[in-house]
Write an enzyme that holds these catalytic residues in place. Structure first.
Site, PDB file in Angstrom:
ATOM      1  N   SER A 240       4.211 -10.707 -23.703  1.00  0.00           N
ATOM      2  CA  SER A 240       2.997 -11.501 -23.906  1.00  0.00           C
ATOM      3  C   SER A 240       1.959 -10.583 -24.549  1.00  0.00           C
ATOM      4  CB  SER A 240       2.487 -12.007 -22.558  1.00  0.00           C
ATOM      5  OG  SER A 240       1.119 -12.319 -22.653  1.00  0.00           O
TER       6      SER A 240
ATOM      7  N   GLU B 172      -3.336   3.407 -19.323  1.00  0.00           N
ATOM      8  CA  GLU B 172      -3.622   2.161 -20.043  1.00  0.00           C
ATOM      9  C   GLU B 172      -5.077   2.127 -20.514  1.00  0.00           C
ATOM     10  OE1 GLU B 172      -3.949  -1.423 -17.689  1.00  0.00           O
ATOM     11  OE2 GLU B 172      -2.954  -2.611 -19.231  1.00  0.00           O
TER      12      GLU B 172
ATOM     13  N   GLU C  93      -2.300 -16.454 -20.662  1.00  0.00           N
ATOM     14  CA  GLU C  93      -0.849 -16.286 -20.691  1.00  0.00           C
ATOM     15  C   GLU C  93      -0.137 -17.630 -20.563  1.00  0.00           C
ATOM     16  OE1 GLU C  93       0.736 -12.309 -19.364  1.00  0.00           O
ATOM     17  OE2 GLU C  93       1.507 -13.573 -17.775  1.00  0.00           O
TER      18      GLU C  93
ATOM     19  N   GLU D 170      -0.324 -19.242 -23.810  1.00  0.00           N
ATOM     20  CA  GLU D 170       0.548 -18.538 -24.754  1.00  0.00           C
ATOM     21  C   GLU D 170       1.995 -18.989 -24.556  1.00  0.00           C
ATOM     22  OE1 GLU D 170       0.576 -14.265 -24.403  1.00  0.00           O
ATOM     23  OE2 GLU D 170       1.990 -14.023 -26.067  1.00  0.00           O
TER      24      GLU D 170
ATOM     25  N   CYS E  10       2.631  -4.662  -7.320  1.00  0.00           N
ATOM     26  CA  CYS E  10       1.503  -3.724  -7.270  1.00  0.00           C
ATOM     27  C   CYS E  10       1.230  -3.207  -5.858  1.00  0.00           C
ATOM     28  CB  CYS E  10       0.245  -4.392  -7.785  1.00  0.00           C
ATOM     29  SG  CYS E  10       0.454  -5.081  -9.416  1.00  0.00           S
TER      30      CYS E  10
ATOM     31  N   CYS F 256       1.174  -7.522 -17.499  1.00  0.00           N
ATOM     32  CA  CYS F 256       0.116  -7.015 -16.613  1.00  0.00           C
ATOM     33  C   CYS F 256       0.371  -5.602 -16.143  1.00  0.00           C
ATOM     34  CB  CYS F 256      -0.009  -7.887 -15.371  1.00  0.00           C
ATOM     35  SG  CYS F 256      -0.241  -9.597 -15.755  1.00  0.00           S
TER      36      CYS F 256
ATOM     37  N   GLU G 189      -6.374   1.469 -28.412  1.00  0.00           N
ATOM     38  CA  GLU G 189      -6.723   0.096 -28.797  1.00  0.00           C
ATOM     39  C   GLU G 189      -7.596  -0.592 -27.748  1.00  0.00           C
ATOM     40  OE1 GLU G 189      -3.711   1.335 -28.276  1.00  0.00           O
ATOM     41  OE2 GLU G 189      -2.394  -0.024 -27.179  1.00  0.00           O
TER      42      GLU G 189
ATOM     43  N   LYS H 257      -2.330   2.726 -14.804  1.00  0.00           N
ATOM     44  CA  LYS H 257      -3.580   2.119 -15.291  1.00  0.00           C
ATOM     45  C   LYS H 257      -4.511   3.165 -15.878  1.00  0.00           C
ATOM     46  CE  LYS H 257      -3.094  -2.272 -14.172  1.00  0.00           C
ATOM     47  NZ  LYS H 257      -3.108  -3.307 -15.204  1.00  0.00           N
TER      48      LYS H 257
END
Lengths: 608, 173
Positions: free
Chosen positions: A322, A364, A282, A285, A520, A302, A369, A361
């Site tokens: 990102s 996710e 990141e 990036e 989190c 994230c 993908e 999560k």
């Protein structure tokens, strides 16, 4: 502005309180706890449960203390036969329509209704059920809703709407038919829900809970053909102790590792390893976007609740996100490629379990993908679609891990302190702070600064981005160029920053967004209750762990350097692109429509 | 004209309703009220609600909250004629339950009423039967409203006649 202090009487004693605050808050300041099922600090205050009643001199009837306020001379009684009787009756009326299956409820022994019923001395089941049994909502991959257990307190609706600005759920119907619904009863999985799980965190009963995957994980652990490895998110080490009966915010990294080994995991790794990796990717990036005049501000990716939020509500601005996968997903793809190859394990026989503070999560991990490791091996090994596997197989929340520890008879506080396994278990202080709001930003700045300037950072503590303020900003000097950065937690605050971007008024180059209040450590999968005091304690432990680490910058992690040297070659390189970066989907609001289309598409592909 | 075209036309009409009420206090109620009258069947289709939410920016869950709270709004097509039986205490003691049951038998919808549905529409879309908690006309109990006209001291025989008349009138026209 200074609030005027006024004189009040509570149970015959004199007290002072700020003018106009709710009676319940005034009593709390005086050290008197008033029971309530619907009131929740900063979230909901709707006087729906009727448990917080008190007597106020001069009032015609009992008064709900969560909404009635104190004024000069207010005289309050919080404990009388009349009050006890009224509170008990109100709880009994709620219980009339509440299922009595407490023993098999996920919230057994951690249920506010259960506690209050017991505290108020409810002894019999006086009233008959008046509501019809309603079906469960199992449409979401993260959360299960049982409307029968719902007491209509309105907390979930408040947190979803006012804190997160998602409005996935609301009340429907009227009178006895009132219930918490998704639009047209489509179910959480078919509306614009981010799976953040804040609703589950504030629910006083078991009406919204995480989808429990512990049985499946136990089964995998018992399977001798499988290599089952586990990764733990930063926020677990400051949450699991609490869930096992220790003090709030207890830092229990070593005990957690020991406990996971005793559960039977073959290897205990750390999501923090890939948090360091995330910073490498990141950070580079961001630098690339700055030097190539790419899309700015870049926003961290994230937090999967945030990602889905952006896909639903800002589908035309996804280029600001990102492209880095979250540390959880990076871990899955690294484990099933680099680590599997290094150890000679067949990735098809490898099971990656994540312990996350997060319900989003779960969703996710099951995004179509997220099968990069399979895609990586498929052609090399000549595997067919039948061999397909996800990068991360199971996601358990902190609460589920606590359940597994208890079920396995693990005496958590007596466990020894053990170390993570390597080569994908070691991390720096920069990775620990991913668990608190501002942490990813701080970690990124520590690395970006040194990459750009080539000089060691004098002070690694970027305190401006720490703390519980909703939106924080800071300026950083990178070799003469000053960049502005911002940090937001809760989706309501993230929405403000994104609206600014869409109006082309954003002054920032880099933004960190965390879905949950506090980051989190306040995630939807964390121990219940999670209050602001508790969040602060967990945050203290996170920053303590950062200080404890010998290395505090991601690029100094020797195992990350080895990973690049042996496998990935360079940040943003060809392999990184395939394994560590991802794409996003324009979802919009009418999810059920595209869900149908997606399903058909998949069915057609399957038929081929 | 196919379905999509009808929908597009309805959307345009909804847009003009929205622009008329934009910025007014309680705009959502007025918008939904007028939108419900756009189709001949006095109901709000899912597509119409989606469109209202999209254009007004009101969250879908809130739109659903409003349309399920007020009995004025219908989510299913309504019959051409409405028969509303009062189920208040006075009407109940004067036999409104029997009236409702008989009505169910006459129009073939006993099952739905037994299941506790609050209203039922006959398959030919001619009648919608609903109940109301009280019309405030307790002295005239039992009371039934047919197409908005309140009839007092209703008996099954009168009701049968009334429905017969309406059906005949329909055949003529």
């Amino acid at each position: 502005m200074e609030t005027k202090m006024i004189n009040i009487k509570i149970n015959g004693s004199d007290y002072q309180a700020p003018d106009g605050i709710p009676i319940l808050d005034a009593c709390k300041r005086a050290g008197i706890e008033i029971p309530t099922l619907c009131y929740l600090e900063d979230v909901s205050r709707n006087s729906s449960c009727g448990v917080c009643v008190v007597e106020v001199k001069g009032a015609r009837s009992l008064v709900r203390s969560c909404t009635a306020c104190v004024h000069e001379g207010t005289e309050i009684v919080t404990n009388s036969a009349r009050i006890r009787d009224a509170r008990k009756t109100n709880v009994e009326l709620i219980l009339a329509n509440h299922p009595k299956d407490c023993l098999s409820c996920l919230r057994n022994q951690n249920c506010e209704l259960q506690t209050i019923a017991s505290d108020l001395g409810v002894k019999d089941d006086r009233f008959v059920r008046t509501k019809k049994e309603l079906p469960l909502d199992t449409s979401s991959s993260s959360l299960i809703r049982d409307p029968n257990k719902c007491i209509l307190c309105g907390r979930c609706i408040a947190v979803c709407g006012t804190v997160q600005t998602v409005y996935a759920i609301g009340l429907s119907g009227r009178g006895i038919k009132t219930k918490v619904s998704t639009y047209m009863e489509k179910g959480l999985g078919n509306v614009a829900c981010t799976n953040c799980g804040q609703c589950a965190l504030v629910c006083p009963t078991g009406a919204i809970v995480e989808r429990d995957d512990t049985d499946d994980v136990f089964e995998e652990l018992m399977n001798p053909d499988k290599v089952v490895v586990v990764q733990t998110a930063p926020a677990i080490r400051v949450g699991i102790g609490e869930a096992m009966g220790m003090e709030s915010g207890s830092l229990v990294t070593g005990k957690m590792v020991a406990g996971l080994r005793r559960l039977g995991f073959n290897k205990v790794f750390d999501t923090q390893f890939t948090a360091d990796l995330t910073i490498m990717e990141e950070g580079h990036e961001l630098l690339k976007r700055i030097s190539n005049k790419g899309t700015l501000p870049m926003i961290t990716s994230c937090s999967p609740g945030w990602i889905k939020f952006a896909e639903h509500f800002f589908p035309n601005s996804l280029s600001h996100l990102s492209t880095c996968k979250s540390p959880q997903q990076m871990f899955g793809s690294v484990a099933k490629t680099y680590y599997a190859a290094k150890m000679g394990i067949d990735p098809r026989k490898m099971v990656v379990v994540s312990i996350m503070p997060c319900t989003a999560k779960k969703y996710e991990a099951k995004r179509p993908e997220m099968m990069s490791a399979f895609e990586h091996w498929k052609d090399k090994k000549g595997w067919s679609q039948d061999d397909a596997f996800y990068d991360v197989d199971y996601v358990l929340t902190t609460r589920e891990l606590a359940r597994m520890f208890k079920e396995s008879g693990i005496q958590f506080s007596n466990l020894p302190v053990e170390e993570f396994d390597n080569p994908i278990g070691e991390s720096t202080g920069a990775a620990v702070i991913f668990g608190a709001t501002g942490g990813v930003m701080e970690a990124a700045l520590r690395t970006v600064y040194e990459v750009v300037t080539g000089k060691p950072l004098a002070n690694v503590n970027f305190t401006a981005v720490r703390g519980m303020e909703g939106i924080k900003e800071a300026e950083v000097d990178l070799n003469g160029t000053t960049i502005k950065v911002a940090v937001a937690h809760t989706l309501g605050n993230a929405r403000k920053l994104f609206e600014q971007i869409e109006k082309k008024e954003s002054p920032y180059a880099f933004i960190e967004v965390m879905t949950c209040p506090g980051g989190c450590l306040g995630g939807g999968g964390q121990p219940i209750p999670t209050t602001w005091d508790i969040r602060k304690k967990r945050a203290e432990s996170i920053y303590q762990e950062d200080l404890n680490k010998p290395l505090r910058k991601s690029h100094e992690n020797p195992h990350i350097a080895a990973l690049y040297k042996e496998f990935l070659k360079e940040p943003l390189g060809h392999l990184s692109h395939h394994l560590l970066h991802t794409t996003y989907e324009k979802r919009g609001l009418f999810v059920w429509k595209s869900n149908g289309v997606e399903k058909k598409k998949k069915e057609m592909e399957h038929a081929k | 004209m196919d379905g999509t075209q009808t929908m597009t036309r309805e959307f345009q009409e909804i847009d003009s309703i929205i622009s008329k009420h934009k910025g007014h206090h309680g705009e959502l109620l007025s918008i939904l009220e007028e939108t419900q009258l756009l189709n001949g069947q006095k109901f709000l289709s899912e597509e119409a609600l989606n469109h209202v939410a999209l254009r007004t920016g009101v969250p879908l869950s809130r739109v659903y909250n409003v349309v399920t709270f007020f009995s004025f709004f219908n989510l299913k097509p309504q019959g051409k004629h409405t028969v509303t039986v009062c189920r208040g205490t006075a009407c109940h003691t004067k036999g409104s339950k029997a009236l409702l049951d008989d009505l169910g038998l006459m129009l073939g919808c006993s099952k739905a009423l037994e299941d506790g549905e609050s209203f039922f529409t006959t398959p030919d879309n001619q009648f919608t039967i609903s109940t109301v908690a009280c019309f405030g006309q307790c002295a005239l109990a039992p009371v039934v409203a047919v197409d908005g006209v309140i009839y007092s001291n209703v008996t099954t025989a009168r009701l049968q006649k009334l429905l017969g008349k309406i059906s005949k009138g329909r055949k003529k026209s």
